[in-house]
Design a protein around this motif. Structure first.
Motif, PDB file in Angstrom:
ATOM      1  N   ASN A  46      -3.908   0.006  20.316  1.00 18.22           N
ATOM      2  CA  ASN A  46      -4.058  -0.527  21.245  1.00 18.22           C
ATOM      3  C   ASN A  46      -5.674  -0.795  21.433  1.00 18.22           C
ATOM      4  O   ASN A  46      -5.651  -2.170  22.363  1.00 18.22           O
ATOM      5  CB  ASN A  46      -3.919   0.878  22.169  1.00 18.22           C
ATOM      6  N   GLN A  47      -6.001  -1.246  20.299  1.00 19.21           N
ATOM      7  CA  GLN A  47      -7.052  -2.485  20.494  1.00 19.21           C
ATOM      8  C   GLN A  47      -7.147  -3.659  19.272  1.00 19.21           C
ATOM      9  O   GLN A  47      -7.913  -4.308  19.839  1.00 19.21           O
ATOM     10  CB  GLN A  47      -8.543  -1.376  19.730  1.00 19.21           C
ATOM     11  N   ARG A 179     -12.390  -4.818  12.374  1.00 17.61           N
ATOM     12  CA  ARG A 179     -13.443  -4.900  13.348  1.00 17.61           C
ATOM     13  C   ARG A 179     -12.593  -3.249  14.546  1.00 17.61           C
ATOM     14  O   ARG A 179     -13.986  -2.874  14.879  1.00 17.61           O
ATOM     15  CB  ARG A 179     -13.023  -6.302  14.075  1.00 17.61           C
ATOM     16  N   ILE A 180     -11.742  -3.025  14.229  1.00 15.36           N
ATOM     17  CA  ILE A 180     -11.449  -2.106  15.165  1.00 15.36           C
ATOM     18  C   ILE A 180     -11.522  -0.691  14.434  1.00 15.36           C
ATOM     19  O   ILE A 180     -12.175   0.372  14.490  1.00 15.36           O
ATOM     20  CB  ILE A 180      -9.840  -1.716  15.506  1.00 15.36           C
ATOM     21  N   LEU A 181     -11.762  -0.674  12.834  1.00 14.38           N
ATOM     22  CA  LEU A 181     -12.203   0.330  11.814  1.00 14.38           C
ATOM     23  C   LEU A 181     -13.746   0.363  11.752  1.00 14.38           C
ATOM     24  O   LEU A 181     -14.248   2.101  11.652  1.00 14.38           O
ATOM     25  CB  LEU A 181     -11.653   0.657  10.489  1.00 14.38           C
ATOM     26  N   ALA A 182     -14.713  -0.482  11.986  1.00 11.72           N
ATOM     27  CA  ALA A 182     -15.536  -0.576  11.633  1.00 11.72           C
ATOM     28  C   ALA A 182     -16.226   0.831  12.172  1.00 11.72           C
ATOM     29  O   ALA A 182     -17.199   1.164  11.786  1.00 11.72           O
ATOM     30  CB  ALA A 182     -16.762  -1.869  11.462  1.00 11.72           C
ATOM     31  N   GLY A 292       7.798   6.790  14.857  1.00 11.18           N
ATOM     32  CA  GLY A 292       6.550   8.282  15.296  1.00 11.18           C
ATOM     33  C   GLY A 292       5.434   7.823  15.906  1.00 11.18           C
ATOM     34  O   GLY A 292       5.783   8.068  17.284  1.00 11.18           O
ATOM     35  N   ALA A 293       5.474   5.841  15.708  1.00 18.38           N
ATOM     36  CA  ALA A 293       4.573   5.101  17.264  1.00 18.38           C
ATOM     37  C   ALA A 293       5.132   4.266  17.134  1.00 18.38           C
ATOM     38  O   ALA A 293       4.514   2.904  17.849  1.00 18.38           O
ATOM     39  CB  ALA A 293       3.244   5.059  16.740  1.00 18.38           C
ATOM     40  N   ALA A 294       6.773   4.387  17.365  1.00 17.33           N
ATOM     41  CA  ALA A 294       7.088   2.815  18.475  1.00 17.33           C
ATOM     42  C   ALA A 294       6.600   2.529  19.450  1.00 17.33           C
ATOM     43  O   ALA A 294       6.589   0.968  19.676  1.00 17.33           O
ATOM     44  CB  ALA A 294       8.482   2.792  17.572  1.00 17.33           C
ATOM     45  N   SER A 295       6.777   3.539  20.195  1.00 14.34           N
ATOM     46  CA  SER A 295       6.368   3.153  21.779  1.00 14.34           C
ATOM     47  C   SER A 295       5.019   2.836  21.797  1.00 14.34           C
ATOM     48  O   SER A 295       4.805   1.748  22.630  1.00 14.34           O
ATOM     49  CB  SER A 295       6.413   4.981  21.942  1.00 14.34           C
ATOM     50  N   VAL A 296       4.112   2.402  21.112  1.00 14.65           N
ATOM     51  CA  VAL A 296       2.691   1.747  20.507  1.00 14.65           C
ATOM     52  C   VAL A 296       2.870   0.745  19.822  1.00 14.65           C
ATOM     53  O   VAL A 296       2.757  -0.262  20.165  1.00 14.65           O
ATOM     54  CB  VAL A 296       1.574   2.835  20.511  1.00 14.65           C
ATOM     55  N   LYS A 368      -0.609  -3.528  14.627  1.00 15.95           N
ATOM     56  CA  LYS A 368      -0.318  -2.546  14.719  1.00 15.95           C
ATOM     57  C   LYS A 368       0.586  -1.745  14.298  1.00 15.95           C
ATOM     58  O   LYS A 368       0.100  -0.773  13.284  1.00 15.95           O
ATOM     59  CB  LYS A 368       0.456  -2.221  15.802  1.00 15.95           C
ATOM     60  N   VAL A 369       1.168  -2.427  13.316  1.00 18.59           N
ATOM     61  CA  VAL A 369       2.246  -1.533  11.967  1.00 18.59           C
ATOM     62  C   VAL A 369       1.746  -1.491  10.916  1.00 18.59           C
ATOM     63  O   VAL A 369       1.292  -0.458   9.620  1.00 18.59           O
ATOM     64  CB  VAL A 369       3.784  -2.600  11.998  1.00 18.59           C
ATOM     65  N   ASN A 370       0.466  -2.676  10.477  1.00 19.66           N
ATOM     66  CA  ASN A 370      -0.308  -2.300   9.763  1.00 19.66           C
ATOM     67  C   ASN A 370      -0.834  -1.575   9.306  1.00 19.66           C
ATOM     68  O   ASN A 370      -1.603  -0.851   8.455  1.00 19.66           O
ATOM     69  CB  ASN A 370      -1.022  -4.033   9.307  1.00 19.66           C
ATOM     70  N   LEU A 371      -1.959  -1.728  10.842  1.00 20.00           N
ATOM     71  CA  LEU A 371      -3.712  -0.942  10.525  1.00 20.00           C
ATOM     72  C   LEU A 371      -2.477   0.617  10.849  1.00 20.00           C
ATOM     73  O   LEU A 371      -3.777   1.705  10.427  1.00 20.00           O
ATOM     74  CB  LEU A 371      -3.486  -0.933  12.265  1.00 20.00           C
ATOM     75  N   LEU A 372      -1.399   1.176  11.228  1.00 19.46           N
ATOM     76  CA  LEU A 372      -1.008   2.576  11.212  1.00 19.46           C
ATOM     77  C   LEU A 372      -0.743   3.147  10.015  1.00 19.46           C
ATOM     78  O   LEU A 372      -0.701   3.901  10.081  1.00 19.46           O
ATOM     79  CB  LEU A 372       0.290   2.429  12.313  1.00 19.46           C
ATOM     80  N   SER A 373      -0.053   2.039   9.340  1.00 21.10           N
ATOM     81  CA  SER A 373       0.667   2.259   7.562  1.00 21.10           C
ATOM     82  C   SER A 373      -0.878   2.364   7.256  1.00 21.10           C
ATOM     83  O   SER A 373      -0.670   3.418   5.912  1.00 21.10           O
ATOM     84  CB  SER A 373       1.485   0.710   7.141  1.00 21.10           C
ATOM     85  N   LEU A 374      -1.933   1.605   7.556  1.00 23.44           N
ATOM     86  CA  LEU A 374      -2.883   1.630   6.255  1.00 23.44           C
ATOM     87  C   LEU A 374      -3.556   2.701   6.702  1.00 23.44           C
ATOM     88  O   LEU A 374      -4.474   3.832   5.610  1.00 23.44           O
ATOM     89  CB  LEU A 374      -3.470   0.442   6.691  1.00 23.44           C
ATOM     90  N   TRP A 375      -4.243   3.078   8.011  1.00 22.69           N
ATOM     91  CA  TRP A 375      -4.628   4.522   8.066  1.00 22.69           C
ATOM     92  C   TRP A 375      -4.361   5.700   7.916  1.00 22.69           C
ATOM     93  O   TRP A 375      -5.284   6.315   7.733  1.00 22.69           O
ATOM     94  CB  TRP A 375      -5.517   3.950   9.913  1.00 22.69           C
ATOM     95  N   SER A 376      -3.434   6.063   8.236  1.00 14.66           N
ATOM     96  CA  SER A 376      -2.922   6.802   8.420  1.00 14.66           C
ATOM     97  C   SER A 376      -2.726   7.691   6.754  1.00 14.66           C
ATOM     98  O   SER A 376      -2.418   8.692   6.392  1.00 14.66           O
ATOM     99  CB  SER A 376      -1.183   6.736   8.654  1.00 14.66           C
ATOM    100  N   ILE A 377      -1.590   6.515   5.904  1.00 12.62           N
ATOM    101  CA  ILE A 377      -1.928   6.335   4.534  1.00 12.62           C
ATOM    102  C   ILE A 377      -3.174   6.716   3.575  1.00 12.62           C
ATOM    103  O   ILE A 377      -3.169   7.764   3.024  1.00 12.62           O
ATOM    104  CB  ILE A 377      -0.942   5.885   3.317  1.00 12.62           C
TER     105      ILE A 377
END
Length: 488
Positions: A46-47, A179-182, A292-296, A368-377
């Motif tokens: 969401n950021q 920026r978001i992950l820092a 699993g996170a499509a609502s976001v 969002k899809v990239n951040l979700l995938s990268l951080w999850s994996i």
């Protein structure tokens, strides 16, 4: 006469799923439910800020051209100014990481290659940020997006080439993820290493990404995924269906990009596993975590069984050629009027890759899809290795003494459990009918290294994935019938 069929007549010939079929019938495992996303990760998504994405793209457009051979001395024009700005921006963005992120600009001198429209030697520089893993730092996940731009004539290195969608859109996503992950990694570093890289020289011959991929390969880095974004910004600005504003394509290469012995590739094809390459499993992974996170995310992921678009290519191919799993993210319908075009109005038609044809809200959703995938994996266990099955069980008898139990329609699977993964909670078998693109069933098999399932190996495809103590799951791996790899 009224039909007595128990099947719903919603689709052709009365079958609800006539295209794939609800077959083979089986009670093995449970229907696969997309893995859920933890609240912290959802808050990161969401950021992703469309306004920041707009500002990043505008800044890159303002450099006039980012052609690989363009000016490197000017502070305001050309690829030199662009890469210096990227390094400065990344250096600022990583400050909240308290030293857990490092920014760098590795370069090399590319000799002239007239055939690739490089008529004199040029410096190829990637600008990147690395987050060193805290548990298994050699296991690495890489995001790439190229920052160079071009005109119709690829040898024109001085003319205006804004490159807003191709590919400032992907660079903006890279900067937003940094920026978001820092501040997150300042508190807790991920267990594995993440590299977020903006690469150069893509338009000529994937120079920057090849430099990065080969550098990692030569250092024996265990790269388990490359997510490459290229042309991810058109969204609502292209004259296409509304659904395109909420869809991203992922291109997954087949057996043609496997860096395996010829006999192994031949087995992939002969056993029907040609759709189960590491790249396609990576695409399935992104599909599932996004579902699993499509609502976001507000997105759907379309996995395309091709290495890239029609007679096209991109930086993920550098990683595929190095033997690493890699996929390409691209908008669902490219706007060819505003890509690889000289900005102009001709016969009443406007051409050019200008910022006005980028949908910043859409680009943020792709981010969002990239951040979700990268951080999850990066927070999941490693993809399991040496997954194989017994060729004697669930097959024809070889002698009169072949045990009757071997002749059942079953499959016996084996996999490697060593070395132990500290992130692992248990292993999970996934399977699907041959006609299905995505896994349909899952089965918890604990920490064992073998299992027998009452399903014919002719009727289904099997995968194995690792489930972490935090609930995050790895991509699946494929099964090979190689007797020397049995571990049971």
């Amino acid at each position: 006469m009224k039909s007595s069929s128990k099947f719903s007549p919603r689709c052709l010939n009365g079958f609800a799923n006539w295209g794939a079929g609800n077959w083979p019938p089986s009670s093995v495992g449970t229907p696969l439910v997309p893995q859920s996303t933890d609240p912290q990760t959802l808050s990161l998504l969401n950021q992703m800020d469309p306004k920041r994405i707009q500002n990043y793209i505008q800044t890159l457009v303002n450099f006039h051209t980012r052609h690989t051979a363009s000016d490197t001395k000017s502070p305001t024009t050309g690829i030199g100014a662009a890469r210096n700005w990227l390094l400065k921006e990344m250096t600022e963005l990583i400050k909240p990481s308290n030293g857990r992120m490092t920014a760098s600009m590795p370069c090399y001198l590319q000799p002239a290659i007239p055939a690739d429209d490089i008529f004199f030697a040029v410096e190829i520089c990637n600008v990147q940020v690395e987050i060193k893993g805290s548990v298994d730092p050699n296991r690495t996940y890489v995001y790439t997006g190229h920052y160079d731009s071009r005109r119709l004539n690829l040898s024109d290195y001085t003319g205006y080439a804004p490159g807003a969608d191709d590919n400032a859109s992907a660079v903006a996503i890279a900067l937003e993820m940094i920026r978001i992950l820092a501040p997150v990694v300042a508190k807790t570093a991920p267990p594995t290493t993440i590299i977020i890289a903006t690469v150069a020289g893509e338009e000529q011959d994937l120079f920057g990404s090849n430099f990065l991929a080969q550098t990692l390969k030569n250092a024996s880095v265990n790269v388990q995924a490359n997510f490459n974004d290229d042309i991810v910004g058109s969204g609502s600005n292209a004259p296409f269906d509304t659904l395109n504003q909420h869809t991203i394509r992922i291109f997954g290469a087949g057996t043609d990009y496997l860096t395996l012995p010829a006999d192994v590739v031949a087995e992939f094809i002969s056993t029907g596993y040609q759709d189960d390459t590491p790249a396609r499993h990576l695409g399935r992974y992104v599909q599932e975590v996004n579902a699993g996170a499509a609502s976001v995310t507000g997105m759907e992921v379309a996995l395309i069984y091709k290495p890239d678009r029609f007679f096209r290519g991109g930086d993920h191919e550098s990683f595929l050629n190095a033997g690493f799993p890699a996929v390409r993210f691209t908008e669902p319908q490219e706007d060819f009027f505003h890509q690889h075009q000289d900005p102009r109005v001709q016969d009443g038609v406007t051409y050019g890759d200008e910022i006005e044809y980028v949908d910043f809200e859409y680009t943020a959703r792709v981010g969002k899809v990239n951040l979700l995938s990268l951080w999850s994996i990066a927070n999941a266990p490693a993809t399991p290795s040496n997954f194989t099955y017994d060729t004697n069980i669930g097959f024809l008898a070889t002698t009169e003494s072949t045990p009757p139990s071997f002749l059942e329609n079953i499959i016996k699977l084996y996999w490697n459990t060593e070395p132990a993964d500290p992130l692992l909670a248990y292993y999970e078998i996934v399977w699907r009918p041959m006609s299905s693109q995505q896994w349909t069933h899952m089965l918890n098999v604990g920490l064992e290294n073998t299992t027998i399932l009452p399903i014919s190996k002719d009727n289904a495809v099997f995968g194995l994935r690792a489930v972490g103590k935090n609930g995050k799951k790895s991509p699946a791996t494929y099964a090979l019938a190689v007797a020397s790899q049995f571990f049971g």
